[in-house]
Design a protein around this motif. Sequence first.
Motif, PDB file in Angstrom:
ATOM      1  N   ALA A 162      39.921  47.190  41.374  1.00 17.99           N
ATOM      2  CA  ALA A 162      39.444  48.116  42.485  1.00 17.99           C
ATOM      3  C   ALA A 162      37.909  48.440  42.047  1.00 17.99           C
ATOM      4  O   ALA A 162      37.548  48.397  43.533  1.00 17.99           O
ATOM      5  CB  ALA A 162      40.257  49.408  42.269  1.00 17.99           C
ATOM      6  N   PHE A 163      37.371  48.637  41.369  1.00 12.31           N
ATOM      7  CA  PHE A 163      35.991  48.998  41.184  1.00 12.31           C
ATOM      8  C   PHE A 163      35.200  47.688  41.582  1.00 12.31           C
ATOM      9  O   PHE A 163      34.100  47.857  42.328  1.00 12.31           O
ATOM     10  CB  PHE A 163      35.308  49.643  40.014  1.00 12.31           C
ATOM     11  CG  PHE A 163      35.818  51.069  39.816  1.00 12.31           C
ATOM     12  CD1 PHE A 163      35.269  52.022  40.307  1.00 12.31           C
ATOM     13  CD2 PHE A 163      37.181  51.589  39.292  1.00 12.31           C
ATOM     14  CE1 PHE A 163      35.625  53.503  40.432  1.00 12.31           C
ATOM     15  CE2 PHE A 163      37.693  52.821  39.181  1.00 12.31           C
ATOM     16  CZ  PHE A 163      36.845  53.633  39.599  1.00 12.31           C
ATOM     17  N   SER A 164      35.579  46.674  40.909  1.00 13.89           N
ATOM     18  CA  SER A 164      34.970  45.349  41.180  1.00 13.89           C
ATOM     19  C   SER A 164      35.133  45.181  42.696  1.00 13.89           C
ATOM     20  O   SER A 164      33.968  44.557  43.048  1.00 13.89           O
ATOM     21  CB  SER A 164      35.460  44.268  40.412  1.00 13.89           C
ATOM     22  OG  SER A 164      35.394  44.339  39.039  1.00 13.89           O
ATOM     23  N   ALA A 165      36.027  45.289  43.458  1.00 13.31           N
ATOM     24  CA  ALA A 165      36.419  44.901  44.823  1.00 13.31           C
ATOM     25  C   ALA A 165      35.252  45.821  45.561  1.00 13.31           C
ATOM     26  O   ALA A 165      34.597  45.031  46.467  1.00 13.31           O
ATOM     27  CB  ALA A 165      37.653  45.384  45.472  1.00 13.31           C
ATOM     28  N   GLU A 166      34.905  46.849  45.461  1.00 15.28           N
ATOM     29  CA  GLU A 166      33.913  47.635  45.977  1.00 15.28           C
ATOM     30  C   GLU A 166      32.579  47.187  45.723  1.00 15.28           C
ATOM     31  O   GLU A 166      31.763  47.070  46.420  1.00 15.28           O
ATOM     32  CB  GLU A 166      33.832  49.040  45.848  1.00 15.28           C
ATOM     33  CG  GLU A 166      35.073  50.010  46.303  1.00 15.28           C
ATOM     34  CD  GLU A 166      35.117  49.720  47.734  1.00 15.28           C
ATOM     35  OE1 GLU A 166      34.597  50.761  48.217  1.00 15.28           O
ATOM     36  OE2 GLU A 166      35.707  48.846  48.400  1.00 15.28           O
ATOM     37  N   ILE A 167      32.239  46.773  44.254  1.00 11.08           N
ATOM     38  CA  ILE A 167      30.905  46.020  44.079  1.00 11.08           C
ATOM     39  C   ILE A 167      30.859  44.790  44.730  1.00 11.08           C
ATOM     40  O   ILE A 167      29.441  44.626  45.384  1.00 11.08           O
ATOM     41  CB  ILE A 167      30.944  46.067  42.577  1.00 11.08           C
ATOM     42  CG1 ILE A 167      31.019  47.375  41.877  1.00 11.08           C
ATOM     43  CG2 ILE A 167      29.837  45.161  42.264  1.00 11.08           C
ATOM     44  CD1 ILE A 167      30.948  47.134  40.291  1.00 11.08           C
ATOM     45  N   ILE A 168      31.759  44.079  44.805  1.00  6.65           N
ATOM     46  CA  ILE A 168      31.777  42.665  45.482  1.00  6.65           C
ATOM     47  C   ILE A 168      31.396  43.019  47.081  1.00  6.65           C
ATOM     48  O   ILE A 168      30.696  42.121  47.465  1.00  6.65           O
ATOM     49  CB  ILE A 168      33.050  41.875  45.335  1.00  6.65           C
ATOM     50  CG1 ILE A 168      32.978  41.560  43.851  1.00  6.65           C
ATOM     51  CG2 ILE A 168      33.187  40.579  46.028  1.00  6.65           C
ATOM     52  CD1 ILE A 168      34.277  40.858  43.512  1.00  6.65           C
ATOM     53  N   ARG A 169      32.445  43.863  47.609  1.00  7.98           N
ATOM     54  CA  ARG A 169      32.166  44.229  48.859  1.00  7.98           C
ATOM     55  C   ARG A 169      30.846  44.575  49.346  1.00  7.98           C
ATOM     56  O   ARG A 169      30.150  44.136  50.471  1.00  7.98           O
ATOM     57  CB  ARG A 169      32.911  45.267  49.415  1.00  7.98           C
ATOM     58  CG  ARG A 169      33.308  45.470  50.910  1.00  7.98           C
ATOM     59  CD  ARG A 169      34.124  46.591  51.067  1.00  7.98           C
ATOM     60  NE  ARG A 169      33.684  47.941  50.640  1.00  7.98           N
ATOM     61  CZ  ARG A 169      32.856  48.716  50.952  1.00  7.98           C
ATOM     62  NH1 ARG A 169      32.186  48.684  52.473  1.00  7.98           N
ATOM     63  NH2 ARG A 169      32.358  49.804  50.448  1.00  7.98           N
ATOM     64  N   GLY A 170      30.144  45.309  48.427  1.00 12.14           N
ATOM     65  CA  GLY A 170      28.678  45.710  48.647  1.00 12.14           C
ATOM     66  C   GLY A 170      27.799  44.456  48.692  1.00 12.14           C
ATOM     67  O   GLY A 170      26.771  44.359  49.544  1.00 12.14           O
ATOM     68  N   GLY A 171      28.257  43.436  47.794  1.00 10.46           N
ATOM     69  CA  GLY A 171      27.035  42.512  47.648  1.00 10.46           C
ATOM     70  C   GLY A 171      27.558  41.451  48.923  1.00 10.46           C
ATOM     71  O   GLY A 171      26.476  41.096  49.419  1.00 10.46           O
ATOM     72  N   VAL A 172      28.913  41.436  49.435  1.00 13.61           N
ATOM     73  CA  VAL A 172      29.086  40.516  50.401  1.00 13.61           C
ATOM     74  C   VAL A 172      28.340  41.138  51.533  1.00 13.61           C
ATOM     75  O   VAL A 172      27.775  40.412  52.834  1.00 13.61           O
ATOM     76  CB  VAL A 172      30.558  40.396  50.776  1.00 13.61           C
ATOM     77  CG1 VAL A 172      30.841  39.716  52.152  1.00 13.61           C
ATOM     78  CG2 VAL A 172      31.012  39.479  49.687  1.00 13.61           C
ATOM     79  N   ASP A 173      28.467  42.395  51.994  1.00 13.26           N
ATOM     80  CA  ASP A 173      27.947  43.121  53.129  1.00 13.26           C
ATOM     81  C   ASP A 173      26.357  42.922  53.208  1.00 13.26           C
ATOM     82  O   ASP A 173      25.782  43.178  54.174  1.00 13.26           O
ATOM     83  CB  ASP A 173      28.131  44.711  53.221  1.00 13.26           C
ATOM     84  CG  ASP A 173      29.464  44.818  53.188  1.00 13.26           C
ATOM     85  OD1 ASP A 173      30.453  43.964  54.010  1.00 13.26           O
ATOM     86  OD2 ASP A 173      30.091  45.907  53.137  1.00 13.26           O
ATOM     87  N   ALA A 174      25.901  42.765  51.901  1.00 16.91           N
ATOM     88  CA  ALA A 174      24.357  42.385  51.811  1.00 16.91           C
ATOM     89  C   ALA A 174      23.748  41.053  52.292  1.00 16.91           C
ATOM     90  O   ALA A 174      22.641  40.873  52.593  1.00 16.91           O
ATOM     91  CB  ALA A 174      23.610  42.847  50.428  1.00 16.91           C
ATOM     92  N   ILE A 175      24.798  40.135  52.526  1.00 18.02           N
ATOM     93  CA  ILE A 175      24.509  38.802  52.923  1.00 18.02           C
ATOM     94  C   ILE A 175      24.168  39.017  54.525  1.00 18.02           C
ATOM     95  O   ILE A 175      25.101  39.321  55.090  1.00 18.02           O
ATOM     96  CB  ILE A 175      25.594  37.730  52.913  1.00 18.02           C
ATOM     97  CG1 ILE A 175      25.911  37.716  51.092  1.00 18.02           C
ATOM     98  CG2 ILE A 175      25.329  36.500  53.197  1.00 18.02           C
ATOM     99  CD1 ILE A 175      24.863  37.375  50.262  1.00 18.02           C
ATOM    100  N   PRO A 176      23.086  38.171  54.985  1.00 21.66           N
ATOM    101  CA  PRO A 176      22.707  38.257  56.575  1.00 21.66           C
ATOM    102  C   PRO A 176      24.115  37.673  57.230  1.00 21.66           C
ATOM    103  O   PRO A 176      24.820  36.787  56.823  1.00 21.66           O
ATOM    104  CB  PRO A 176      21.709  37.374  56.640  1.00 21.66           C
ATOM    105  CG  PRO A 176      20.940  37.357  55.328  1.00 21.66           C
ATOM    106  CD  PRO A 176      21.955  37.658  54.460  1.00 21.66           C
ATOM    107  N   ARG A 177      24.381  38.071  58.602  1.00 22.01           N
ATOM    108  CA  ARG A 177      25.503  37.821  59.009  1.00 22.01           C
ATOM    109  C   ARG A 177      25.447  36.168  59.693  1.00 22.01           C
ATOM    110  O   ARG A 177      26.264  35.641  59.890  1.00 22.01           O
ATOM    111  CB  ARG A 177      25.627  38.823  60.379  1.00 22.01           C
ATOM    112  CG  ARG A 177      26.750  38.193  61.125  1.00 22.01           C
ATOM    113  CD  ARG A 177      28.144  38.438  60.494  1.00 22.01           C
ATOM    114  NE  ARG A 177      29.147  38.022  61.517  1.00 22.01           N
ATOM    115  CZ  ARG A 177      30.275  37.864  60.964  1.00 22.01           C
ATOM    116  NH1 ARG A 177      30.602  38.375  59.963  1.00 22.01           N
ATOM    117  NH2 ARG A 177      31.390  37.739  61.870  1.00 22.01           N
ATOM    118  N   GLY A 178      23.990  35.726  59.904  1.00 17.12           N
ATOM    119  CA  GLY A 178      23.882  34.644  60.425  1.00 17.12           C
ATOM    120  C   GLY A 178      24.329  33.419  59.094  1.00 17.12           C
ATOM    121  O   GLY A 178      24.717  32.161  59.773  1.00 17.12           O
TER     122      GLY A 178
END
Length: 222
Positions: free
Chosen positions: A103-119
């Motif tokens: 559960a905690f890794s999911a939030e960490i990974i989600r933050g990293g994915v959201d940091a990737i430019p949409r392009g």
Amino acid sequence: MTYKFDFAALLPYWPQLLHACLLTLWLAATAVVCGFVIGVFTVMARRSGVSALRAVALTYIEIIRNTPFLVQVFFIFFGLPSLGISFTPWTAAFLALSLNCGAFSAEIIRGGVDAIPRGQFEAGAALGLRPLQVFRYIVLKPALRVIYPALSGQFVLALLTTSIVSSISAEELTSTAQLIDSDIFRSFEVYITATLLYFVLSTIFSLLFKGIDRVFFSYPIK
């Protein structure tokens, strides 16, 4: 003060303590790896176009992140047998810690994915890659660099959290210390030694992860 310290009383128990350290490391490492895998699939579910998957992923994350780990361990070890699902102490400890890390890794990974430019998502789609391929080859790898410090910290936290599973008699460092204390009745010596062992283990791995960070993730962001 009449208490006489006697750390020599622990000498015959050092093989047990060292074995317990290895068990603690093994439990933490396997749980973190499984938790990372769970976290990846949870993030994929949260980004899915299926609303039911998103709801399940979000519910899982919120339940785990907003309940004490001790309660989670007790639910798996003492609660699930009421439904006919029983686990050994070690299996229950591993399952509880893996789900917690997931559960905690999911939030960490989600933050990293959201940091990737949409392009980058759009570029992957333009190349004809499927969503899973975009996530695996274009998103996840760059995101790992962003989330590495948090993930390495997650391991150290899991290493220290393993002490809680002593409450169900799962064999690790704290439960071993309790057994030794019940044998020699030297609580101060036993628990100060266990404290120092936890400190040494967490310090070693913190330094190791920092070294890995400098070697593999220190290039400038463009």
